[in-house]
Structure formats: C-alpha cells, structure tokens
Design an enzyme around this catalytic site. Structure first.
Site, PDB file in Angstrom:
ATOM      1  N   GLY A  95      49.660  58.983  29.678  1.00 24.63           N
ATOM      2  CA  GLY A  95      49.461  57.640  29.169  1.00 24.63           C
ATOM      3  C   GLY A  95      48.027  57.183  29.306  1.00 24.63           C
ATOM      4  N   SER A  96      47.360  57.619  30.367  1.00 25.92           N
ATOM      5  CA  SER A  96      45.946  57.289  30.549  1.00 25.92           C
ATOM      6  C   SER A  96      45.106  57.884  29.427  1.00 25.92           C
ATOM      7  CB  SER A  96      45.460  57.807  31.900  1.00 25.92           C
ATOM      8  OG  SER A  96      46.178  57.212  32.957  1.00 25.92           O
ATOM      9  N   ASP A 203      54.673  50.919  30.165  1.00 22.55           N
ATOM     10  CA  ASP A 203      55.785  50.485  31.008  1.00 22.55           C
ATOM     11  C   ASP A 203      56.893  49.829  30.208  1.00 22.55           C
ATOM     12  OD1 ASP A 203      54.354  51.307  33.201  1.00 22.55           O
ATOM     13  OD2 ASP A 203      53.693  49.315  33.786  1.00 22.55           O
ATOM     14  N   SER A 224      53.485  56.107  27.979  1.00 23.07           N
ATOM     15  CA  SER A 224      53.378  57.134  29.017  1.00 23.07           C
ATOM     16  C   SER A 224      54.732  57.776  29.269  1.00 23.07           C
ATOM     17  CB  SER A 224      52.872  56.515  30.325  1.00 23.07           C
ATOM     18  OG  SER A 224      52.932  57.464  31.383  1.00 23.07           O
ATOM     19  N   HIS A 229      58.435  56.713  34.354  1.00 20.37           N
ATOM     20  CA  HIS A 229      58.579  55.869  33.173  1.00 20.37           C
ATOM     21  C   HIS A 229      59.950  56.023  32.505  1.00 20.37           C
ATOM     22  CE1 HIS A 229      54.566  54.092  33.149  1.00 20.37           C
ATOM     23  NE2 HIS A 229      54.184  55.229  33.705  1.00 20.37           N
ATOM     24  N   ASN A 297      39.898  67.790  24.943  1.00 19.77           N
ATOM     25  CA  ASN A 297      41.151  68.485  24.676  1.00 19.77           C
ATOM     26  C   ASN A 297      42.217  67.804  25.524  1.00 19.77           C
ATOM     27  OD1 ASN A 297      43.324  70.139  24.246  1.00 19.77           O
ATOM     28  ND2 ASN A 297      42.478  71.913  25.296  1.00 19.77           N
TER      29      ASN A 297
END
Length: 449
Positions: A95-96, A203, A224, A229, A297
């Site tokens: 998710g980041s 979230d 994410s 999650h 990547n």
C-alpha cells in the site's frame, strides 16, 4: 486430460491435483480451530484470516514457478477493478508503494500544465499514517497539514479553504480506520479549484459514501493488502483509476519508469517498437528500453496475487464481520461514555471498519497509557491511531510544510486515543471479553496499578 504421461507415470496435471488435495488436508491438520480462553488467549487487534483455498491458490501459483507478475495478477486486477467499479486496477508490492506510485505519476511531464512540480502544495492531515504523507515529501512537494475532526478522526473540512494557496495542486488523504472522510465536501472543493484528489483507501476496502464505493471519487485511489487489512496477499497494494492516461503513467512509475506499456512477455503493441525518437536517443531506439520517468520496480509476485484472488471472493463476508464486531463492541461500551469517547461514522457514509477507535476523556480517572497497559495485561491488543500528530514525529522535523491552526485535535489523538480490533478473526466471546475488560478498567482502580 490424460492422468498418465507417455512413460506411464502420472501426468503433471494429475500430480498437481494430488498436491493440491494434500494441501487441503494439510490445512485441516495444521490450522485447527482453537477455542478462546479468556485471559489466556490473545485478542489481537488485527491479523490474517485465511482458509484452505488461500493456501491452495498459493501453492498452485508456486507450481507454475512464474515468480513475477503473471496470470493470477492479471485475474486479480481484472476482478478487483470490477469489484470497485473502476476501469483500471494496477497491482504493486505494498500500500505504501501504491501511494508513492499514485502521487509520483502526477509529476509526469506528460500531464503538461497539470503536472505537480517541486514546491507545489498538497493538502493532507497531520493525524495520519506516514506513507500517506511521505510521497509528498519525497517528490519535493510541500504538505499542508490540516486538523482532523473528533470522533470521526477524518479531515476537518472546514479548514480546506484556509489550507488553499496559489501553490495548492492536490489533496491526498486517507479514510481513517475504514471510516470515509466527507467525500462530498472534499470532492466539491477539489473540483471547484481544479485539484488532483488521491483517496488512500488502505484501511477502507468495502466502505462507501452516499452509496458509492470509496476509491471512486478521486482521480486515483490506493489500497493495501498487508495481513492486517481487509483482504491480504501478505504484502501487496493497488492503484485504482478510471483514467487511462493515469493508468499508463502509474504503470510506468511501477515498471522502472519505462515509456513502453507492453505487458510482460509481449512487445510491439504500439506497432512502432523501433520507430520512436524520444529525448536525445538515436531514432529507432528500442521502445522497450526508453525511460520517460524516474521509476522503480514495484511489481507484485504472482504467488501473492494468487492469494489475493482467493481472498477477494471472501471480501463481502470479511466486511460484514468487521461491521458486526464493531456494532457489538460499540453497543457494549455505550454505558461508558463518561470515561471514553466512542467513534462516529461520517454522516452519509457506511464504514468498513478497520478498527474501533476510542479516546480516553481528559477528565477520566485514568490515562490512555493506563488503559492500553491494562488491556495489554489482559492480552488484548491495542494500537495508536497511526503516528498521532506527524509534525511531532522525529522524521518530520525540519521538512518544508505549512500547518493550519494549532492542530489541537491531532494532539488530542496523539495523547488520548487508541484503537482495538474488529477484524473477522475475532469471535463473539473475544469481543465480549474486550467489553468486560473495558468495564473492569473503569470499576477497579487497583487493576491499573
């Protein structure tokens, strides 16, 4: 399909079938249902919830030994986009990374005057998760921190106009703990001032606002698939958009920054692979090796995507379980309002709760630290509401930024609030034990010693 090969031994397909049958047997033996023993068993705030089909999908993918993005990734992207109601879903490794890709693609020169450039401002919240804000800083943009509303824990939309300047170009904020922010107000503000809007839905998978899924209001959205999650593939994330151009740009930043949009294993889908001339490269330079962005990547493996395909089929049940656990917990704590501030859904929304946020009232006879220590001693997991006030975190000392007001509610979140779990792995007995523990905390001061 023949069950045997030409030499009389079992065929590859037959062997695969035997292996997957054994995996199902293994799951039943290795992961039995365990009874809950109050006070001895842990009550986590989050965790993976999986069944035999998730492991079967994982092993099935591993037997292909196609270690990078492949058939399961393609299937997941197609099915996930359909689930969300958007045209494009682009898998990434977290998710980041999804947040990084989503914001970075808006810096592309291919967007012309609409591109984000160094020094441009992006409105966000101070009481958020770091990786919603980090892409702003990493792209040499300026975060403008606004406060949150309590107890929705989402952006205080009354501060939007004060946050805007001549350099404001975008808004990037999250739906806190699965509770949608006021998408009507934020979307209208973004449209009025021609601002990019990125919804961080990491979230909030399954939440909606005005009957419409979160993630479908902004120009881009992110999700994410970390084990905590709503669904998981271990690590993993996704970028969502309805706009083909943004999909192509996000794909470029995910795939080394290359200009080519051919899928893995394919080439010349543009029909002019050796006819391009870009930058100061010689005419005819292979388009597969032309780079138009400073990219990365960030692809996901097909084994992770395989788990995601299986998990996606269970999403509706997971969301329903989260809402049921939230409602049970909220009803059970309703008589403790003298001690705790309970959460409130944003008007017009239907949250897909990631956790149950609760704040210890300043005049309570115990502190937030007392509360989380007491719960921890009873094996009940708790978490802070992310980083509290980000501007008080060491990593953000000295970063270029603007702040709106004194961020009093962000400080309140930092000092008074925490959350406990509502995830599908919790049984009614676990939720009832949490309710009893909160009551015990208020009744027995000696238990807090």
């Amino acid at each position: 399909m023949s069950e045997t090969s030409l030499n009389g031994s079992p065929s590859a397909d037959a062997l695969r079938g035997q292996i997957l049958d054994l995996v199902r047997q293994y799951h039943a033996t290795a992961f039995p249902t365990r009874s809950f023993d109050a006070g001895r068993s842990a009550v986590p705030c989050a965790g993976r919830v999986f069944d035999e089909e998730d492991i079967v999908h994982l092993v099935d993918s591993s037997l292909d030994f196609w270690l990078t993005t492949g058939r399961f990734a393609e299937q997941f992207e197609r099915e996930f986009a359909r689930t969300f109601g958007v045209r494009h879903a682009l898998l990434v490794n977290s998710g980041s990374s999804a947040n990084l890709v989503a914001l970075s693609c808006l810096t592309s020169p291919k967007l012309g005057e609409k591109r984000l450039q160094a020094g441009d401002e992006v409105i966000t919240v101070a009481a958020g998760f770091p990786t919603t804000v980090n892409p702003i800083v990493q792209n040499n943009l300026v975060p403008v921190f606004v406060d949150v509303d309590v107890p929705t824990y989402n952006i205080d939309v009354t501060q939007l106009e004060a946050a805007r300047s001549d350099r404001t170009r975008a808004i990037m904020i999250a739906h806190t703990l699965g509770n949608p922010f006021d998408l009507a107000a934020v979307s209208a503000f973004a449209k009025q001032h021609d601002l990019w809007l990125i919804e961080d839905c990491c979230d909030a998978l399954g939440a909606s606002f005005g009957g419409k899924p979160v993630g479908t209001f902004g120009d881009l959205a992110t999700v994410s698939f970390y084990p905590a999650h709503h669904i998981t593939m271990g690590e993993g994330g996704c970028v969502l958009t309805d706009r083909p151009k943004l999909k192509t740009l996000a794909e470029s930043f995910r795939d080394w920054g290359r200009d080519c949009w051919c899928a893995p294993g394919m080439d010349n889908t543009c029909g002019q692979r050796f006819d391009w001339q870009l930058g100061r490269l010689p005419e005819g330079y292979d388009h597969k090796y032309i780079y138009s962005h400073i990219g990365y990547n960030l692809k996901v493996t097909d084994m992770q995507a395989a788990v995601g395909v299986s998990q996606l089929a269970k999403l509706d049940g997971f969301v329903a379980a989260r809402r049921r656990n939230f409602a049970r917990l909220d009803a059970g704590l309703a008589d403790l309002d003298a001690f705790f501030l309970r959460p409130r859904a944003t008007p017009g929304s239907e949250p897909s709760w990631f956790g149950y946020p609760v704040a210890v009232r300043p005049d309570a006879p115990f502190t937030r630290r007392d509360a989380v220590s007491f719960l921890n001693d009873r094996k009940i997991g708790t978490r802070q509401i992310f980083a509290g006030n980000l501007l008080r975190q060491p990593a953000y000392e000295g970063i270029p930024h603007r702040r709106i007001g004194d961020l009093a509610n962000s400080d309140f979140v930092m000092n008074q609030a925490f959350w406990v779990g509502v995830y599908p792995g919790l049984s009614d007995a676990m939720v009832d034990y949490m309710i009893e523990s909160f009551h015990q905390l208020t009744r027995v001061p000696s238990a807090r010693a």
